[in-house]
Design an enzyme around this catalytic site. Sequence first.
Site, short mmCIF file in Angstrom:
data_model
loop_
_atom_site.label_atom_id
_atom_site.label_comp_id
_atom_site.label_asym_id
_atom_site.label_seq_id
_atom_site.Cartn_x
_atom_site.Cartn_y
_atom_site.Cartn_z
N PRO A 163 35.20 16.20 -17.61
CA PRO A 163 35.33 15.04 -18.49
C PRO A 163 36.35 14.03 -17.96
CG PRO A 163 35.99 17.10 -19.61
CD PRO A 163 35.55 17.47 -18.23
N GLU A 168 39.75 26.70 -18.53
CA GLU A 168 40.54 25.46 -18.59
C GLU A 168 40.44 24.66 -17.29
OE1 GLU A 168 42.13 24.07 -21.30
OE2 GLU A 168 40.92 25.64 -22.23
N ARG A 187 14.32 13.20 -10.18
CA ARG A 187 13.13 12.39 -10.51
C ARG A 187 13.08 11.09 -9.72
NH1 ARG A 187 13.88 8.57 -14.16
NH2 ARG A 187 11.87 8.70 -15.22
N ASP A 213 10.66 2.82 -16.29
CA ASP A 213 11.28 3.46 -17.44
C ASP A 213 12.54 2.73 -17.90
OD1 ASP A 213 11.85 6.34 -15.39
OD2 ASP A 213 12.85 4.42 -15.36
N1 ADE Z 1 32.73 19.71 -18.31
C1 ADE Z 1 33.06 19.78 -19.61
N2 ADE Z 1 32.73 18.67 -20.25
C2 ADE Z 1 32.16 17.84 -19.33
C3 ADE Z 1 31.60 16.53 -19.39
N3 ADE Z 1 31.58 15.81 -20.50
N4 ADE Z 1 31.09 16.02 -18.26
C4 ADE Z 1 31.13 16.72 -17.11
N5 ADE Z 1 31.65 17.94 -16.99
C5 ADE Z 1 32.16 18.50 -18.09
#
Ligand code: ADE
Length: 242
Positions: free
Chosen positions: A90, A117, A155, A170
Amino acid sequence: MNFHVLTLFPEMIESGFHTSITGRALENGTIALDTINIRDYSANKHMRVDDYPYGGGAGMVMQAEPVHRAYKELCEKYIGRSFRVIYLTPQGSVFTQSMAEELAREEDLVFLCGHYEGIDERALELIVTDYISIGDYVLTGGELPALVMMDAIARLVPQVLNNKESAQFDSFHDNLLEYPQYTRPEEYMGMRVPEILLSGHHAKIEEWRRQQSLRRTRERRPDLLQNNPYLTEKDKRYLQDT
Ligand code: ADE
């Protein structure tokens, strides 16, 4: 395109990818999938791959050594190939269609999936080239994000989609959302298919579809209209007049 996935859950990647269109592409050899179980590279007799974080805190951290060893073996197996190594997190740049287009031009891609973690920073420093997130929310691991990215990239690889499935028209073509689609019957629950689509008048249908794309984008994703280089003068006039 060769996908290599470093993961603690290879079966999750295999079962997700051996399905539907990507499954067909794997079977006919248009793309290849190689999953590598990080646990096989544990130096620990109990095959442990995680440990407590230095400095304290909740959760466990994946150790550097198994991840680094798994990657080194991959490099030894494919001597002479250079890899982009994508770490799903994230904390990365948010994945977009244009990133998928760029990555689809690579011969090989390595995805590194973390759990718990996260992964010891030193392994990341040693091997990762791209930090990518699939959106601003937190998942339990990198496998689903890797599958999302691999699907979007696969794709776009030539010959993965057949003519009927073509990626040319698309959503996000011209940075606009797709127009609405209808199939038989002509009337359902009192709702009729727009007359223009039954007219057989191809130029008029194209014009209607473009207008629907513009309206839909303005309603649902107005951000995509800002500085959109694909808008024609005619598109801009339509948006102004409606
Ligand atoms: N690992 C945990 N959450 C994630 C996300 N939103 N994007 C990519 N990898 C992740």
